[in-house]
Design an enzyme around this catalytic site. Sequence first.
Site, PDB file in Angstrom:
ATOM      1  N   ASP A  52       4.229  -0.091   6.580  1.00 40.17           N
ATOM      2  CA  ASP A  52       3.970  -1.149   5.602  1.00 40.17           C
ATOM      3  C   ASP A  52       3.624  -0.548   4.246  1.00 40.17           C
ATOM      4  O   ASP A  52       2.703   0.255   4.129  1.00 40.17           O
ATOM      5  CB  ASP A  52       2.811  -2.035   6.067  1.00 40.17           C
ATOM      6  N   TYR A  57       1.112  -0.385  -4.365  1.00 40.73           N
ATOM      7  CA  TYR A  57       0.548   0.875  -3.899  1.00 40.73           C
ATOM      8  C   TYR A  57       1.081   2.040  -4.739  1.00 40.73           C
ATOM      9  O   TYR A  57       2.158   2.561  -4.510  1.00 40.73           O
ATOM     10  CB  TYR A  57       0.869   1.094  -2.423  1.00 40.73           C
ATOM     11  N   LYS A  83       6.381  -5.863  -0.024  1.00 45.64           N
ATOM     12  CA  LYS A  83       5.772  -7.098  -0.510  1.00 45.64           C
ATOM     13  C   LYS A  83       6.371  -7.552  -1.838  1.00 45.64           C
ATOM     14  O   LYS A  83       6.938  -6.748  -2.579  1.00 45.64           O
ATOM     15  CB  LYS A  83       4.257  -6.885  -0.633  1.00 45.64           C
TER      16      LYS A  83
END
Length: 344
Positions: A52, A57, A83
Site C-alpha cells: 500500500d 507518501y 490513493k
Amino acid sequence: MFRKRQIGKTNIQVTELGFGAASLGNLYKAISNEEATLTLSSAIHSGINLFDTAPRYGLGLSERRVGDVLRELAPSEYVISTKVGRILTPDRKANTKELRYGFDTPMPFDAHYDYTYDGIMRSFEDSIQRLGIAEIDILLVHDIGADTHGDKDEFYYNQLSESGYKAVDELRTQGLIKAVGLGVNETEICERVMDIGQFDCFLLAGRYSLLEQDALDTFLPKCENHGASIILGGPYNSGILATGVKGEGEPHYNYQPAQADIIKKVREIEDVCEQFQVPLAAAALQFPLGHSTVATVIPGLGSERRVKKTVELFHHDIPTDFWLRLIEIGLLRQDAPLPKSNAK
C-alpha cells in the site's frame, strides 16, 4: 508464508500481513533507495503480497520506489493499492532539505486536495506513471472526512459524492482497477460513504485494535452488510502498542503523546503479556484478524530488519488463554472475536 483473505466481493486475495509503504516516502527520516529496495525485496521473499502506497507518501517518492521493485514481478504475484484525493504539482520553491508534510523527501512537489471526477482521474493517471505499472488493484480515496478537513469537510465530501465517486466507479467498471475504498483514520466517514455507492474495502488506521474495539458496535457490522473488507493500518496505535510504556521515551497514541488512561491500560496489557511470554507487538498485530471483516493488517515497514522482525511477531504463537485473560480482566471486550494462531 501467510494465509490469504478476500477483499470484499472482489476476486482479490491478500496476505493477512501486508506492507505499509509510508516509510518508503522518507516518513520523518530519509532512507536510501538501496534500503528501500532491500526492504521491499525482503517482504516479497517472506510471502507478503499486498503493498500500500500513496502520492502523499514522500510526494510521490514511495510510489516510485514501490513501482521500481514490483514491476519486476508478474502482476499475479502482488496486489498494489494506492490513493487518490491529492494532486501533486511542481513546486520550484520547495525546500527539499526540510520535512514537508512529515516527509524528508527530495521530490519538488506540493499536494492539493481534489476529490472531483477530473481530479481523481488525473490522480489515478499520475500514479500509474509514477509506479510505472499498468494496473492498480485497489484505489483508495485518501483522507476524506472531518478528521482531516475540519470545516471544509462538507465541501470535499460533496466533491466526492457529486462527481468523484463516479470516477472510481467508472475505473472499476472498465477493469482499470479491481477495488474501490477509502484510506482514512475515522469510522464515521466510512459509514457515511456507504450511502454514495459500493465500496469494496476501507483502509482504516488504528480504530480496531488491542486498545480500541468500539468499531464492534456499528461499524464492523455495517461493513459486513455492505460487503466491504477492512485493511487494518496502524495496528500499533501510533507506536504505543509496539514500544509499550515500561521503557524510556514518551509513548505516543493517535499521533500525539499518550494520555494517562491509555498508558495505564497499555501497562496492564503488558503485564498480561509478560505472564504469557507474548510480545506486546505480536498481540497487537494478530488481534484484529480475529474479526472476519479484517482482511489484512499493514504495519509501516521501513527497513529490512523491520520486515524480518514483523514477520517473526506475526508468526509468534499466542495461546487462546492469553486472549481469554485479557477479556476476563476487562482489557478486551467480551464480544471481540479472537484470532487463530499464526504459528508456522
